[in-house]
Motif scaffolding. Structure first.
Motif, PDB file in Angstrom:
ATOM      1  N   UNK A   1       0.799  -1.241   0.000  1.00  0.00           N
ATOM      2  CA  UNK A   1       0.000   0.000   0.000  1.00  0.00           C
ATOM      3  C   UNK A   1       0.827   1.286   0.000  1.00  0.00           C
ATOM      4  N   UNK A   2       1.917   1.314   0.754  1.00  0.00           N
ATOM      5  CA  UNK A   2       2.737   2.528   0.798  1.00  0.00           C
ATOM      6  C   UNK A   2       3.414   2.779  -0.543  1.00  0.00           C
ATOM      7  N   UNK A   3       3.896   1.721  -1.154  1.00  0.00           N
ATOM      8  CA  UNK A   3       4.541   1.856  -2.465  1.00  0.00           C
ATOM      9  C   UNK A   3       3.523   2.229  -3.533  1.00  0.00           C
ATOM     10  N   UNK A   4       2.327   1.648  -3.458  1.00  0.00           N
ATOM     11  CA  UNK A   4       1.268   1.992  -4.404  1.00  0.00           C
ATOM     12  C   UNK A   4       0.903   3.469  -4.257  1.00  0.00           C
ATOM     13  N   UNK A   5       0.853   3.943  -3.027  1.00  0.00           N
ATOM     14  CA  UNK A   5       0.580   5.356  -2.768  1.00  0.00           C
ATOM     15  C   UNK A   5       1.650   6.235  -3.417  1.00  0.00           C
ATOM     16  N   UNK A   6       2.908   5.849  -3.280  1.00  0.00           N
ATOM     17  CA  UNK A   6       4.003   6.622  -3.880  1.00  0.00           C
ATOM     18  C   UNK A   6       3.935   6.583  -5.407  1.00  0.00           C
ATOM     19  N   UNK A   7       3.629   5.425  -5.960  1.00  0.00           N
ATOM     20  CA  UNK A   7       3.494   5.312  -7.411  1.00  0.00           C
ATOM     21  C   UNK A   7       2.332   6.171  -7.898  1.00  0.00           C
ATOM     22  N   UNK A   8       1.229   6.143  -7.177  1.00  0.00           N
ATOM     23  CA  UNK A   8       0.085   6.968  -7.544  1.00  0.00           C
ATOM     24  C   UNK A   8       0.465   8.443  -7.531  1.00  0.00           C
TER      25      UNK A   8
END
Length: 170
Positions: A148-155
């Protein structure tokens, strides 16, 4: 004057580029519903690019005294269930568009239509970039999408993308 087959293929491409814009708006809608505004932004910008590509073909046809016929644009029907699905749909679609551009190029080459070949050179290069971008998004999602944290950063990375109009001179 454009050879009849080349003009027809270019005209069909106008409509296919508009379909691409619809497809990317549909992918943007998917991500909006998932709460991923950055991914949605990425595909809204893709839609703008495709609309501009359609207009480049449109203007090229008019500049060469060819008739433009606008057809109905089909509704996108991609089945989107996972966050990865739109990325894979996008890559497959870009590969399809690359084949279309190559087909037009081959027809222009067969007709010794050097002006159209030169016009298409930009699109050939652009399609290479589009396929690379689509593959890179898939790679990033494979690497980071489950966290989730990485997905947030990618977003957030995708949210920073801004639109730049094509610099093709007709």
């Amino acid at each position: 004057m454009l050879e009849k087959n080349v003009a027809q293929l270019l005209n069909e491409q106008v409509n296919k580029e508009f379909f691409s814009a619809y497809l990317y708006l549909d992918l943007s809608n998917f991500y909006e519903r998932k709460g991923l505004a950055g991914f949605a932004n990425w595909y809204k910008i893709q839609a703008q690019e495709e609309r501009d590509h359609a207009m480049l073909f449109y203007q090229y046809l008019h500049n060469n005294n060819a008739t433009v016929t606008l057809e109905a644009i089909n509704k996108p029907n991609a089945e989107l269930k996972t966050l990865m699905d739109p990325l894979k749909v996008s890559l497959a679609h870009e590969e399809y568009v690359t084949n279309l551009i190559h087909g037009i190029y081959a027809a222009a080459q067969k007709a010794n239509d050097f002006r159209t070949m030169q016009f298409l050179d930009w699109f050939v290069k652009e399609q290479g970039e589009e396929e690379t971008n689509a593959r890179n998004l898939i790679t990033k999602m494979e690497l980071f999408g489950d966290d989730p944290k990485s997905l947030y950063m990618l977003d957030n990375e995708l949210a920073a993308r801004v639109y730049a109009a094509p610099s093709l001179v007709l």
